[in-house]
Design a protein around this motif. Sequence first.
Motif, PDB file in Angstrom:
ATOM      1  N   ALA A  97       0.835  -1.205   0.000  1.00 34.61           N
ATOM      2  CA  ALA A  97       0.000   0.000   0.000  1.00 34.61           C
ATOM      3  C   ALA A  97       0.872   1.258   0.000  1.00 34.61           C
ATOM      4  CB  ALA A  97      -0.926  -0.011   1.206  1.00 34.61           C
ATOM      5  N   LEU A  98       1.897   1.283   0.854  1.00 36.73           N
ATOM      6  CA  LEU A  98       2.746   2.470   0.909  1.00 36.73           C
ATOM      7  C   LEU A  98       3.446   2.696  -0.418  1.00 36.73           C
ATOM      8  CD1 LEU A  98       4.358   2.184   4.462  1.00 36.73           C
ATOM      9  CD2 LEU A  98       2.771   3.954   3.655  1.00 36.73           C
ATOM     10  N   SER A  99       3.979   1.630  -1.011  1.00 35.66           N
ATOM     11  CA  SER A  99       4.785   1.870  -2.210  1.00 35.66           C
ATOM     12  C   SER A  99       3.913   2.211  -3.413  1.00 35.66           C
ATOM     13  CB  SER A  99       5.793   0.748  -2.459  1.00 35.66           C
ATOM     14  OG  SER A  99       5.232  -0.327  -3.101  1.00 35.66           O
ATOM     15  N   PHE A 100       2.677   1.724  -3.460  1.00 37.62           N
ATOM     16  CA  PHE A 100       1.779   2.206  -4.524  1.00 37.62           C
ATOM     17  C   PHE A 100       1.493   3.692  -4.349  1.00 37.62           C
ATOM     18  CE2 PHE A 100       0.465  -2.122  -5.933  1.00 37.62           C
ATOM     19  CZ  PHE A 100       0.488  -1.899  -7.301  1.00 37.62           C
ATOM     20  N   GLY A 101       1.351   4.143  -3.116  1.00 35.16           N
ATOM     21  CA  GLY A 101       1.119   5.561  -2.871  1.00 35.16           C
ATOM     22  C   GLY A 101       2.327   6.404  -3.257  1.00 35.16           C
ATOM     23  N   ILE A 102       3.511   5.923  -2.884  1.00 36.13           N
ATOM     24  CA  ILE A 102       4.735   6.675  -3.192  1.00 36.13           C
ATOM     25  C   ILE A 102       4.978   6.698  -4.709  1.00 36.13           C
ATOM     26  CG2 ILE A 102       7.250   6.704  -2.896  1.00 36.13           C
ATOM     27  CD1 ILE A 102       6.644   5.281  -0.113  1.00 36.13           C
ATOM     28  N   ALA A 103       4.767   5.549  -5.345  1.00 41.51           N
ATOM     29  CA  ALA A 103       4.972   5.465  -6.803  1.00 41.51           C
ATOM     30  C   ALA A 103       4.072   6.468  -7.523  1.00 41.51           C
ATOM     31  CB  ALA A 103       4.694   4.043  -7.295  1.00 41.51           C
ATOM     32  N   ALA A 104       2.811   6.521  -7.116  1.00 39.18           N
ATOM     33  CA  ALA A 104       1.877   7.456  -7.748  1.00 39.18           C
ATOM     34  C   ALA A 104       2.357   8.890  -7.556  1.00 39.18           C
ATOM     35  CB  ALA A 104       0.481   7.266  -7.155  1.00 39.18           C
ATOM     36  N   GLY A 105       2.788   9.199  -6.339  1.00 40.47           N
ATOM     37  CA  GLY A 105       3.266  10.547  -6.056  1.00 40.47           C
ATOM     38  C   GLY A 105       4.430  10.941  -6.954  1.00 40.47           C
ATOM     39  N   ARG A 106       5.372  10.010  -7.161  1.00 37.19           N
ATOM     40  CA  ARG A 106       6.543  10.309  -8.000  1.00 37.19           C
ATOM     41  C   ARG A 106       6.148  10.583  -9.446  1.00 37.19           C
ATOM     42  NH1 ARG A 106      10.712   7.678  -4.793  1.00 37.19           N
ATOM     43  NH2 ARG A 106      10.320   8.862  -2.896  1.00 37.19           N
ATOM     44  N   ARG A 141      12.563  -1.395  -1.385  1.00 35.93           N
ATOM     45  CA  ARG A 141      12.951  -0.171  -2.105  1.00 35.93           C
ATOM     46  C   ARG A 141      12.540  -0.225  -3.563  1.00 35.93           C
ATOM     47  NH1 ARG A 141      18.168  -1.128  -0.175  1.00 35.93           N
ATOM     48  NH2 ARG A 141      17.998  -0.336   1.934  1.00 35.93           N
ATOM     49  N   LEU A 142      12.767  -1.378  -4.175  1.00 35.87           N
ATOM     50  CA  LEU A 142      12.512  -1.509  -5.616  1.00 35.87           C
ATOM     51  C   LEU A 142      11.027  -1.613  -5.929  1.00 35.87           C
ATOM     52  CD1 LEU A 142      15.521  -3.809  -6.536  1.00 35.87           C
ATOM     53  CD2 LEU A 142      15.239  -1.362  -7.037  1.00 35.87           C
ATOM     54  N   GLY A 143      10.198  -1.756  -4.905  1.00 34.32           N
ATOM     55  CA  GLY A 143       8.752  -1.729  -5.140  1.00 34.32           C
ATOM     56  C   GLY A 143       8.302  -0.409  -5.751  1.00 34.32           C
ATOM     57  N   VAL A 144       8.989   0.670  -5.401  1.00 31.66           N
ATOM     58  CA  VAL A 144       8.572   1.980  -5.916  1.00 31.66           C
ATOM     59  C   VAL A 144       8.838   2.095  -7.423  1.00 31.66           C
ATOM     60  CG1 VAL A 144       8.896   4.474  -5.729  1.00 31.66           C
ATOM     61  CG2 VAL A 144       8.676   3.084  -3.658  1.00 31.66           C
ATOM     62  N   PRO A 145      10.094   1.927  -7.907  1.00 29.34           N
ATOM     63  CA  PRO A 145      10.284   2.001  -9.364  1.00 29.34           C
ATOM     64  C   PRO A 145       9.489   0.942 -10.132  1.00 29.34           C
ATOM     65  CG  PRO A 145      12.322   1.300  -8.265  1.00 29.34           C
ATOM     66  CD  PRO A 145      11.384   1.777  -7.204  1.00 29.34           C
ATOM     67  N   ALA A 146       9.347  -0.246  -9.563  1.00 33.65           N
ATOM     68  CA  ALA A 146       8.582  -1.280 -10.278  1.00 33.65           C
ATOM     69  C   ALA A 146       7.137  -0.815 -10.467  1.00 33.65           C
ATOM     70  CB  ALA A 146       8.621  -2.601  -9.505  1.00 33.65           C
ATOM     71  N   ARG A 147       6.587  -0.179  -9.441  1.00 31.72           N
ATOM     72  CA  ARG A 147       5.177   0.247  -9.540  1.00 31.72           C
ATOM     73  C   ARG A 147       5.023   1.513 -10.384  1.00 31.72           C
ATOM     74  NH1 ARG A 147       5.217  -2.633  -4.074  1.00 31.72           N
ATOM     75  NH2 ARG A 147       4.065  -4.496  -4.697  1.00 31.72           N
TER      76      ARG A 147
END
Length: 296
Positions: free
Chosen positions: A52-61, A281-287
């Motif tokens: 959930a956190l990394s989907f939120g961060i990915a969207a923000g980026r 960490r890599l969950g963010v770029p992957a998403r």
Amino acid sequence: MARNLLGIADLSPEEVYALLERADALADGATPQRLAGRLQANLFFENSTRTALSFGIAAGRAGVEVVTFPTEASSLSKGESLLDTARTVEALGADVLVVRHRDAGAPGRVAAAIGAAVINAGDGTGEHPTQALLDALALRRRFGGLDGLTVAIVGDLRHSRVANSNMLLLPGQGVRVLAAGPTALLPDVLPPGVEVVRSLDEAVSRSDAVMTLRVQRERLEDALDLSAIDYHREWGLTAARLAGAKPELAVMHPGPMNRGVEIADEVADDPARSLVLEQVRLGVPARIACLEWLLT
Ligand code: NCD
């Protein structure tokens, strides 16, 4: 029709490769596409920390606006169905719904009911495709590529959507996948290209990476006749059990870890072997790569 990411079958091996290339570049600092004006709705009907956190961060980026559906405080408690909820969220303008649900197939039912894109963020014992992508990204960055690697998946494969998506993704990228765990926790049928091995020692000695999994007690139909202590003795990754491993063996875990059960502290925290926080960490770029793929 919007694209969806419900399972690995939604991606050809070439698309997986392209997503990993893009995610790799993003992890090295490439600038995400601006997806401004798009709206992502997170619908997590099961608990989640990392996803959930990394989907939120990915969207923000990527400049995507995020709304988080309050699963506890919503009209679901008044009996509104999952599909009516999804239609409501779409009517409010969502371009992509990120759905986690205890029922396998629930994100697919949502996708069939609406026009917006749907990403499966874990459906019961079904799939978790973005986790498999970030796992593949972690392997690729550690070993310089995937083709020719051997990866063992150890533990409760029967109830693991993470294992399911990895077993579908990795063979398509040239990875030999070994499956090992107590018989009661192995699936009845495994995808093509996955080989069952009988012991943890064989899995460890043959592999470049070992991915260990949590025993999903919440999904067990029958009580497991192995105590946590017995499980740890037979299937737990400990420094002693890794004595026969290749020097470069990497250890992975999707989280949440049950320390002292499937993994010992000294392995989870071994900076030379553990990829656990690198996976997070890599969950963010992957998403981010997945959002770009779905929304452009
Ligand atoms: C897992 C999940 O929810 O499928 N974790 C994750 O998303 N990183 C694995 C688990 O619950 O054991």
